[in-house]
Design an enzyme around this catalytic site. Structure first.
Site, PDB file in Angstrom:
ATOM      1  N   ASP A 165      -4.985  -2.541   6.184  1.00 24.47           N
ATOM      2  CA  ASP A 165      -4.269  -2.092   5.012  1.00 24.47           C
ATOM      3  C   ASP A 165      -4.591  -2.961   3.810  1.00 24.47           C
ATOM      4  O   ASP A 165      -3.816  -3.812   3.384  1.00 24.47           O
ATOM      5  CB  ASP A 165      -2.777  -1.956   5.305  1.00 24.47           C
ATOM      6  CG  ASP A 165      -2.535  -0.759   6.213  1.00 24.47           C
ATOM      7  OD1 ASP A 165      -3.177  -0.706   7.275  1.00 24.47           O
ATOM      8  OD2 ASP A 165      -1.746   0.135   5.875  1.00 24.47           O
ATOM      9  N   HIS A 180      -2.834  -5.014  -0.988  1.00 22.96           N
ATOM     10  CA  HIS A 180      -2.061  -3.854  -0.532  1.00 22.96           C
ATOM     11  C   HIS A 180      -0.600  -4.138  -0.865  1.00 22.96           C
ATOM     12  O   HIS A 180      -0.212  -5.297  -0.979  1.00 22.96           O
ATOM     13  CB  HIS A 180      -2.246  -3.709   0.991  1.00 22.96           C
ATOM     14  CG  HIS A 180      -1.752  -2.414   1.574  1.00 22.96           C
ATOM     15  ND1 HIS A 180      -2.444  -1.235   1.458  1.00 22.96           N
ATOM     16  CD2 HIS A 180      -0.649  -2.116   2.318  1.00 22.96           C
ATOM     17  CE1 HIS A 180      -1.792  -0.271   2.092  1.00 22.96           C
ATOM     18  NE2 HIS A 180      -0.692  -0.785   2.619  1.00 22.96           N
ATOM     19  N   HIS A 227       2.167  -6.158   7.745  1.00 24.22           N
ATOM     20  CA  HIS A 227       3.078  -5.842   6.646  1.00 24.22           C
ATOM     21  C   HIS A 227       4.146  -4.879   7.122  1.00 24.22           C
ATOM     22  O   HIS A 227       4.093  -4.358   8.231  1.00 24.22           O
ATOM     23  CB  HIS A 227       2.321  -5.281   5.436  1.00 24.22           C
ATOM     24  CG  HIS A 227       1.656  -3.952   5.662  1.00 24.22           C
ATOM     25  ND1 HIS A 227       0.789  -3.715   6.710  1.00 24.22           N
ATOM     26  CD2 HIS A 227       1.728  -2.787   4.966  1.00 24.22           C
ATOM     27  CE1 HIS A 227       0.353  -2.468   6.636  1.00 24.22           C
ATOM     28  NE2 HIS A 227       0.917  -1.884   5.605  1.00 24.22           N
ATOM     29  N   HIS A 237       5.091  -1.828   6.533  1.00 25.78           N
ATOM     30  CA  HIS A 237       5.061  -0.365   6.494  1.00 25.78           C
ATOM     31  C   HIS A 237       5.395   0.162   7.885  1.00 25.78           C
ATOM     32  O   HIS A 237       4.986  -0.420   8.888  1.00 25.78           O
ATOM     33  CB  HIS A 237       3.692   0.149   6.034  1.00 25.78           C
ATOM     34  CG  HIS A 237       3.608   0.339   4.553  1.00 25.78           C
ATOM     35  ND1 HIS A 237       2.414   0.405   3.875  1.00 25.78           N
ATOM     36  CD2 HIS A 237       4.591   0.490   3.615  1.00 25.78           C
ATOM     37  CE1 HIS A 237       2.672   0.591   2.587  1.00 25.78           C
ATOM     38  NE2 HIS A 237       3.971   0.632   2.404  1.00 25.78           N
ATOM     39  N   HIS A 290      -7.747   1.926  11.848  1.00 30.46           N
ATOM     40  CA  HIS A 290      -6.847   2.539  10.857  1.00 30.46           C
ATOM     41  C   HIS A 290      -7.532   3.758  10.232  1.00 30.46           C
ATOM     42  O   HIS A 290      -7.626   3.899   9.010  1.00 30.46           O
ATOM     43  CB  HIS A 290      -6.448   1.524   9.785  1.00 30.46           C
ATOM     44  CG  HIS A 290      -5.130   1.876   9.101  1.00 30.46           C
ATOM     45  ND1 HIS A 290      -5.033   2.845   8.143  1.00 30.46           N
ATOM     46  CD2 HIS A 290      -3.885   1.377   9.254  1.00 30.46           C
ATOM     47  CE1 HIS A 290      -3.765   2.918   7.721  1.00 30.46           C
ATOM     48  NE2 HIS A 290      -3.052   2.047   8.386  1.00 30.46           N
ATOM     49  N   ASP A 348       4.399   2.445   9.854  1.00 32.39           N
ATOM     50  CA  ASP A 348       3.402   2.722  10.891  1.00 32.39           C
ATOM     51  C   ASP A 348       2.921   1.434  11.585  1.00 32.39           C
ATOM     52  O   ASP A 348       2.309   1.512  12.648  1.00 32.39           O
ATOM     53  CB  ASP A 348       2.209   3.532  10.336  1.00 32.39           C
ATOM     54  CG  ASP A 348       1.587   2.939   9.081  1.00 32.39           C
ATOM     55  OD1 ASP A 348       2.281   2.206   8.360  1.00 32.39           O
ATOM     56  OD2 ASP A 348       0.397   3.209   8.819  1.00 32.39           O
ATOM     57  N   HIS A 349       3.215   0.282  11.005  1.00 28.43           N
ATOM     58  CA  HIS A 349       2.751  -0.985  11.597  1.00 28.43           C
ATOM     59  C   HIS A 349       3.847  -1.731  12.363  1.00 28.43           C
ATOM     60  O   HIS A 349       3.556  -2.733  13.017  1.00 28.43           O
ATOM     61  CB  HIS A 349       2.177  -1.898  10.500  1.00 28.43           C
ATOM     62  CG  HIS A 349       0.914  -1.359   9.921  1.00 28.43           C
ATOM     63  ND1 HIS A 349      -0.320  -1.880  10.225  1.00 28.43           N
ATOM     64  CD2 HIS A 349       0.678  -0.294   9.102  1.00 28.43           C
ATOM     65  CE1 HIS A 349      -1.253  -1.176   9.600  1.00 28.43           C
ATOM     66  NE2 HIS A 349      -0.667  -0.212   8.912  1.00 28.43           N
TER      67      HIS A 349
END
Lengths: 303, 303
Positions: B208, B137, B60, B62, B266, B64-65
């Site tokens: 997530d 999520h 996804h 976000h 994670h 941090d990914h």
């Protein structure tokens, strides 16, 4: 002032050199110059708190100099920052920030004060200012200078006493620059009891550029010049083609600018050993330092 | 198959845990799942070559990914890549990539085959396929499965000889699935000389998400399930609010899906020690592994 080299590599990171990022600590604030990928982890390694960031100054919009910015700004938000954060850089940085905010759905809780700047003085603080100059690289690239204001000269209490100034609050008024008239009607000016003003410190950061003459004037008399030296002299053609400097060219700039300390950064991933770089630099600027990740450099006050 | 955990942290990196990234090596190719900031340096630490990347699968959008993606793609270009590179992910990744290419002036020399996918099978290779399922999520998040095709059963040369098949090229034809008619007019089918087909390996990556029932079916009988477990059970409310799972919830999914190996990733930066996480997981799934950066997990062939 303390300067920490967070990333001394260029283009691609290695196990020893992260991508460009330099932190300058001054008066409780951190000024960050460039923000390559991995900068937030380098903050951790250097025990620096991103919460203390006052401003981030970006030289240019190449990936290796800015890809750490989204992550750093997001992490700062996790730390409940409230005060605003300056981001300075050449035109294009506003769009870069707007676009990643949009595509990653990032809405900072603090104010990001993004300012696209051109050459000259772009920020004045209470006792320092910052300047930029355009250098010879594509896309448009800026070099940065942080210059402190001079400090008042040293106060000589024995001279003040000799001139009849009673010890106490009047000493402080003289030190703050006031002229006093004593009860004896004698006039005492600060210069009668204080030494001459002491120079402020000057920090200059120059990366991603061919050697260029305007940097000599820009860095004149700096306490610390951090200048890229991506290659050794035998690769001068490649350096020129790619818009970079050799270590020797950087050392010549440092010498011509009569700087006190000179540190080489943005070192190509091809150099595992740095003996040759050091030697080439020392031939021109004895004492030149080949930067290493997490190296700290103190800039003492002028006495 | 070898899986290397490149980043087992979440949201913010720590000195021990980088941001999410999992590399799966198979048949000379690398499949990368998520690409948090710093992934390219983790490739170096794990001695993996980004040149071997076949596909990058993003869960996804976000930060941090995905914030390691620009740097990784740029570094791959420095390595003179020619073959194309798949990037799979939920809607939005094309725009994300288009925007950073534009603002950083990045024009890859190789073809970036970006595919926004939905649930179901999204890629079929010669002897494997990949599937995705949407999880719980925000923004839209996908879990991934790489499933190998079954391998033919073991060939028994002694049985073939018994049935009158002469040693030589006919053995190979039987092993490739051909039915033979011998000179004696005897018909020999592969099943007469081979064991039953052997299962292909199955890898599942889920991060997530709140614990969700569709993952149990999706990960059913997997050889390796990597599932997020960001918090311990006493923080179940916080996990739920933030769209994450506790370690206990993840272990229950692993148990219900009857997976062979289960690895937790994670992991929140709040957990320096992992004893408690391990204990909570082991109560439900004995043998659960709390992921560590650079840990390698082998998935052997089924016999």
């Amino acid at each position: 002032m303390k300067v920490t080299l967070l990333g001394t590599g260029g283009t691609i990171p290695t196990l020893r050199r992260n991508l460009p990022a330099i932190a300058l600590q001054r008066d409780g604030d951190i000024f960050l110059f460039d923000c390559g990928e991995g900068t937030q982890v380098q903050f951790l390694k250097a025990s620096l708190s991103p919460g203390k960031l006052f401003a981030i100054c970006l030289t240019h919009l190449h990936g290796d100099h800015v890809t750490g910015l989204p992550g750093l700004l997001m992490t700062i938000m996790q730390q409940s920052r409230e005060r605003s954060l300056f981001i300075f850089g050449p035109p294009g940085i506003r769009e870069f920030i707007t676009l990643f905010k949009k595509s990653l759905g990032f809405n900072p809780s603090y104010f990001l004060d993004v300012r696209e700047i051109s050459e000259g003085r772009f920020y004045s603080g209470p006792n320092f200012f910052m300047e930029a100059v355009a250098v010879d690289h594509k896309p448009r690239t800026l070099a940065y200078c942080l210059q402190e204001a001079p400090r008042p000269g040293r106060f000589h209490p024995e001279k003040a006493k000799e001139l009849g100034v009673p010890e106490g609050p009047l000493f402080g008024r003289l030190q703050r620059g006031e002229t006093l008239t004593l009860e004896s009607e004698k006039v005492i000016t600060p210069s009668m009891v204080m030494g001459s003003p002491r120079k402020g410190r000057k920090f200059v950061y120059v990366t991603d550029t061919r050697p260029c003459p305007q940097v000599v004037a820009f860095a004149d008399d700096a306490d610390l010049l951090i200048h890229e030296g991506m290659f050794i002299s035998e690769m001068e053609n490649e350096a020129h083609l790619k818009g970079h400097s050799t270590v020797g060219q950087a050392a010549q700039i440092a010498k011509d600018a009569r700087v006190r300390k000179f540190v080489i950064t943005h070192i190509s991933s091809r150099y595992r050993r740095t003996d040759e770089l050091r030697k080439e630099a020392h031939n021109i600027f004895p004492g030149a330092i080949v930067g290493k990740d997490l190296m700290e450099i103190l800039i003492p006050l002028h006495k």
